[in-house]
Scaffold this motif. Structure first.
Motif, PDB file in Angstrom:
ATOM      1  N   LEU A  11      57.894 -24.090 -45.700  1.00 31.65           N
ATOM      2  CA  LEU A  11      57.536 -23.521 -44.398  1.00 31.65           C
ATOM      3  C   LEU A  11      56.272 -24.204 -43.913  1.00 31.65           C
ATOM      4  O   LEU A  11      55.249 -24.198 -44.612  1.00 31.65           O
ATOM      5  CB  LEU A  11      57.309 -22.018 -44.505  1.00 31.65           C
ATOM      6  N   VAL A  12      56.344 -24.803 -42.721  1.00 29.38           N
ATOM      7  CA  VAL A  12      55.196 -25.474 -42.113  1.00 29.38           C
ATOM      8  C   VAL A  12      54.825 -24.739 -40.837  1.00 29.38           C
ATOM      9  O   VAL A  12      55.625 -24.671 -39.894  1.00 29.38           O
ATOM     10  CB  VAL A  12      55.506 -26.948 -41.791  1.00 29.38           C
ATOM     11  N   THR A  13      53.619 -24.193 -40.782  1.00 25.46           N
ATOM     12  CA  THR A  13      53.171 -23.542 -39.556  1.00 25.46           C
ATOM     13  C   THR A  13      52.596 -24.587 -38.610  1.00 25.46           C
ATOM     14  O   THR A  13      52.030 -25.587 -39.036  1.00 25.46           O
ATOM     15  CB  THR A  13      52.120 -22.450 -39.841  1.00 25.46           C
ATOM     16  N   GLY A  14      52.759 -24.340 -37.301  1.00 23.06           N
ATOM     17  CA  GLY A  14      52.325 -25.345 -36.337  1.00 23.06           C
ATOM     18  C   GLY A  14      53.071 -26.653 -36.556  1.00 23.06           C
ATOM     19  O   GLY A  14      52.487 -27.733 -36.439  1.00 23.06           O
ATOM     20  N   GLY A  15      54.372 -26.565 -36.835  1.00 26.17           N
ATOM     21  CA  GLY A  15      55.121 -27.728 -37.268  1.00 26.17           C
ATOM     22  C   GLY A  15      55.909 -28.444 -36.194  1.00 26.17           C
ATOM     23  O   GLY A  15      56.717 -29.312 -36.512  1.00 26.17           O
ATOM     24  N   SER A  16      55.683 -28.130 -34.931  1.00 28.42           N
ATOM     25  CA  SER A  16      56.522 -28.702 -33.869  1.00 28.42           C
ATOM     26  C   SER A  16      56.008 -30.022 -33.332  1.00 28.42           C
ATOM     27  O   SER A  16      56.727 -30.727 -32.614  1.00 28.42           O
ATOM     28  CB  SER A  16      56.657 -27.704 -32.717  1.00 28.42           C
ATOM     29  N   LYS A  17      54.771 -30.389 -33.656  1.00 30.67           N
ATOM     30  CA  LYS A  17      54.222 -31.643 -33.148  1.00 30.67           C
ATOM     31  C   LYS A  17      53.041 -32.074 -34.002  1.00 30.67           C
ATOM     32  O   LYS A  17      52.566 -31.337 -34.876  1.00 30.67           O
ATOM     33  CB  LYS A  17      53.784 -31.490 -31.690  1.00 30.67           C
ATOM     34  N   GLY A  18      52.566 -33.285 -33.777  1.00 31.77           N
ATOM     35  CA  GLY A  18      51.383 -33.780 -34.447  1.00 31.77           C
ATOM     36  C   GLY A  18      51.492 -33.817 -35.954  1.00 31.77           C
ATOM     37  O   GLY A  18      52.521 -34.204 -36.524  1.00 31.77           O
ATOM     38  N   ILE A  19      50.427 -33.412 -36.617  1.00 35.93           N
ATOM     39  CA  ILE A  19      50.368 -33.454 -38.071  1.00 35.93           C
ATOM     40  C   ILE A  19      51.443 -32.576 -38.693  1.00 35.93           C
ATOM     41  O   ILE A  19      52.098 -32.959 -39.664  1.00 35.93           O
ATOM     42  CB  ILE A  19      48.966 -33.037 -38.554  1.00 35.93           C
ATOM     43  N   GLY A  20      51.662 -31.389 -38.129  1.00 37.09           N
ATOM     44  CA  GLY A  20      52.667 -30.487 -38.683  1.00 37.09           C
ATOM     45  C   GLY A  20      54.056 -31.086 -38.645  1.00 37.09           C
ATOM     46  O   GLY A  20      54.827 -30.975 -39.613  1.00 37.09           O
ATOM     47  N   LEU A  21      54.401 -31.734 -37.544  1.00 39.31           N
ATOM     48  CA  LEU A  21      55.702 -32.372 -37.419  1.00 39.31           C
ATOM     49  C   LEU A  21      55.843 -33.511 -38.428  1.00 39.31           C
ATOM     50  O   LEU A  21      56.898 -33.671 -39.060  1.00 39.31           O
ATOM     51  CB  LEU A  21      55.892 -32.894 -36.000  1.00 39.31           C
ATOM     52  N   PRO A 181      41.720 -33.445 -42.959  1.00 41.01           N
ATOM     53  CA  PRO A 181      41.856 -34.699 -42.213  1.00 41.01           C
ATOM     54  C   PRO A 181      40.572 -35.053 -41.473  1.00 41.01           C
ATOM     55  O   PRO A 181      39.799 -34.184 -41.054  1.00 41.01           O
ATOM     56  CB  PRO A 181      42.981 -34.395 -41.213  1.00 41.01           C
ATOM     57  N   GLY A 182      40.389 -36.346 -41.301  1.00 39.07           N
ATOM     58  CA  GLY A 182      39.392 -36.831 -40.365  1.00 39.07           C
ATOM     59  C   GLY A 182      40.028 -36.952 -38.993  1.00 39.07           C
ATOM     60  O   GLY A 182      40.902 -36.159 -38.621  1.00 39.07           O
ATOM     61  N   SER A 183      39.627 -37.953 -38.232  1.00 40.10           N
ATOM     62  CA  SER A 183      40.134 -38.131 -36.871  1.00 40.10           C
ATOM     63  C   SER A 183      41.493 -38.821 -36.914  1.00 40.10           C
ATOM     64  O   SER A 183      41.600 -39.970 -37.354  1.00 40.10           O
ATOM     65  CB  SER A 183      39.146 -38.959 -36.052  1.00 40.10           C
ATOM     66  N   ILE A 184      42.527 -38.103 -36.455  1.00 42.35           N
ATOM     67  CA  ILE A 184      43.904 -38.573 -36.526  1.00 42.35           C
ATOM     68  C   ILE A 184      44.429 -38.777 -35.108  1.00 42.35           C
ATOM     69  O   ILE A 184      44.300 -37.891 -34.250  1.00 42.35           O
ATOM     70  CB  ILE A 184      44.793 -37.556 -37.275  1.00 42.35           C
ATOM     71  N   GLY A 189      47.685 -35.137 -29.505  1.00 41.15           N
ATOM     72  CA  GLY A 189      46.369 -34.725 -29.989  1.00 41.15           C
ATOM     73  C   GLY A 189      45.237 -34.977 -29.008  1.00 41.15           C
ATOM     74  O   GLY A 189      45.368 -35.721 -28.024  1.00 41.15           O
ATOM     75  N   ASN A 190      44.090 -34.363 -29.310  1.00 38.66           N
ATOM     76  CA  ASN A 190      42.918 -34.516 -28.456  1.00 38.66           C
ATOM     77  C   ASN A 190      42.385 -35.943 -28.443  1.00 38.66           C
ATOM     78  O   ASN A 190      41.870 -36.410 -27.420  1.00 38.66           O
ATOM     79  CB  ASN A 190      41.808 -33.561 -28.914  1.00 38.66           C
ATOM     80  N   TRP A 191      42.496 -36.644 -29.581  1.00 40.34           N
ATOM     81  CA  TRP A 191      41.967 -38.010 -29.621  1.00 40.34           C
ATOM     82  C   TRP A 191      42.753 -38.932 -28.686  1.00 40.34           C
ATOM     83  O   TRP A 191      42.171 -39.838 -28.070  1.00 40.34           O
ATOM     84  CB  TRP A 191      41.967 -38.551 -31.044  1.00 40.34           C
ATOM     85  N   GLN A 192      44.055 -38.742 -28.576  1.00 44.88           N
ATOM     86  CA  GLN A 192      44.853 -39.545 -27.648  1.00 44.88           C
ATOM     87  C   GLN A 192      44.400 -39.298 -26.213  1.00 44.88           C
ATOM     88  O   GLN A 192      44.249 -40.246 -25.422  1.00 44.88           O
ATOM     89  CB  GLN A 192      46.333 -39.209 -27.794  1.00 44.88           C
ATOM     90  N   ARG A 193      44.182 -38.034 -25.881  1.00 45.78           N
ATOM     91  CA  ARG A 193      43.718 -37.703 -24.526  1.00 45.78           C
ATOM     92  C   ARG A 193      42.356 -38.325 -24.252  1.00 45.78           C
ATOM     93  O   ARG A 193      42.132 -38.910 -23.177  1.00 45.78           O
ATOM     94  CB  ARG A 193      43.646 -36.186 -24.367  1.00 45.78           C
ATOM     95  N   ARG A 194      41.450 -38.206 -25.223  1.00 44.80           N
ATOM     96  CA  ARG A 194      40.108 -38.772 -25.035  1.00 44.80           C
ATOM     97  C   ARG A 194      40.149 -40.291 -24.923  1.00 44.80           C
ATOM     98  O   ARG A 194      39.391 -40.898 -24.156  1.00 44.80           O
ATOM     99  CB  ARG A 194      39.216 -38.355 -26.204  1.00 44.80           C
ATOM    100  N   LEU A 195      41.032 -40.909 -25.707  1.00 41.66           N
ATOM    101  CA  LEU A 195      41.161 -42.369 -25.658  1.00 41.66           C
ATOM    102  C   LEU A 195      41.634 -42.821 -24.291  1.00 41.66           C
ATOM    103  O   LEU A 195      41.161 -43.838 -23.752  1.00 41.66           O
ATOM    104  CB  LEU A 195      42.126 -42.832 -26.748  1.00 41.66           C
ATOM    105  N   GLU A 196      42.567 -42.087 -23.709  1.00 36.15           N
ATOM    106  CA  GLU A 196      43.079 -42.434 -22.387  1.00 36.15           C
ATOM    107  C   GLU A 196      42.025 -42.215 -21.302  1.00 36.15           C
ATOM    108  O   GLU A 196      41.944 -42.982 -20.336  1.00 36.15           O
ATOM    109  CB  GLU A 196      44.329 -41.610 -22.080  1.00 36.15           C
ATOM    110  N   GLU A 197      41.197 -41.175 -21.481  1.00 35.79           N
ATOM    111  CA  GLU A 197      40.175 -40.853 -20.481  1.00 35.79           C
ATOM    112  C   GLU A 197      39.009 -41.832 -20.521  1.00 35.79           C
ATOM    113  O   GLU A 197      38.449 -42.191 -19.482  1.00 35.79           O
ATOM    114  CB  GLU A 197      39.657 -39.428 -20.710  1.00 35.79           C
TER     115      GLU A 197
END
Length: 252
Positions: A11-21, A181-184, A189-197
């Protein structure tokens, strides 16, 4: 390496995207039977289309009754739970002075109390078999400053809980460990958004703060999780492993 995870129920919680997926996908590749739970229906539908035979469950993991129902659904479908990955989490607020107390409660409910509750819910099934594994996904910022105070505090509590529960239940054949985890970098994820901004700012962050010189990947987190959940890690008990490319400043 064969991790002997075939037919294990995960069972993986928060498993629909990102690290959980990514964690769910790695367990499926090992032959495990996987259930993922998340709040967003669209993300769950996308995950279902990507992952063969995954069981998707929609629930609000802030809610105690929903968490109880999730475990019962998994038990009804698979008959047991061998491995629990407490991955769901989120960040809110800003500085302590400017963040309402309600937001601290919300952060702890999602990041910390959900992990405590799910762990308590699966323990009877694991104790019956005298076997099981619980993996808590925290953060390097649970060990040192960085990020938002609500998130950091909740993840610090999770790291402490990991060690406490591990010492309590290892006698029952249940191993509890964590991954920090460190920055993934991943699309949702938030890092992708920040990278684009602001690409220049984020690229400088990577250069200055991550000795490995790049963001980590979802797969690199998932690889450690499946190892810790396997009997190949049988003597790893109560540890929370940094998976961060050297980003953490901590030396223990």
């Amino acid at each position: 390496m064969d991790l002997n995870l075939k037919d294990k129920v995960v069972l993986v919680t928060g498993g629909s995207k990102g690290i959980g997926l990514g964690i769910a996908e790695s367990f499926i590749k090992e032959g495990a039977k996987v259930a993922i739970v998340a709040r967003g229906e669209d993300a769950l539908n996308t995950a279902k289309s990507l992952l063969k035979d995954v069981l998707t469950i929609q629930a609000d993991l802030y809610d105690q009754k929903d968490r109880e129902e999730v475990v019962q659904i998994v038990i009804s479908h698979f008959g047991t739970i061998d491995i629990l990955v407490n991955n769901v989490g989120g960040s809110n607020g800003s500085t302590t002075a400017e963040t309402d107390l309600d937001l601290f409660h919300e952060a702890f409910e999602l990041n910390y109390f959900s992990a405590v509750h799910f762990s308590k819910l699966v323990l009877p099934y694991m104790k019956d078999k005298q076997a099981g594994s619980i993996i808590n996904i925290s953060s390097v910022f649970g060990r040192e400053s960085g990020g938002k105070v609500t998130y950091n505090s909740a993840k610090a509590a999770m790291i402490s809980f990991t060690k406490s529960l591990a010492d309590e239940v290892i006698k029952d054949g249940i191993r509890v460990n964590g991954v920090a985890p460190g920055s993934i970098l991943h699309p949702s994820g938030n890092w992708q958004r920040r990278l684009e901004e602001n690409p220049e700012k984020i690229n400088n962050f990577v250069k200055d703060e991550i000795p490995a010189g790049r963001f980590g990947t979802v797969e690199e987190i998932a690889n450690v999780v499946v190892f810790l959940a396997s009997e190949k890690a049988s003597w790893v008990v109560g540890a929370t492993l940094n998976v961060d490319g050297g980003q953490s400043k901590s030396n223990f």
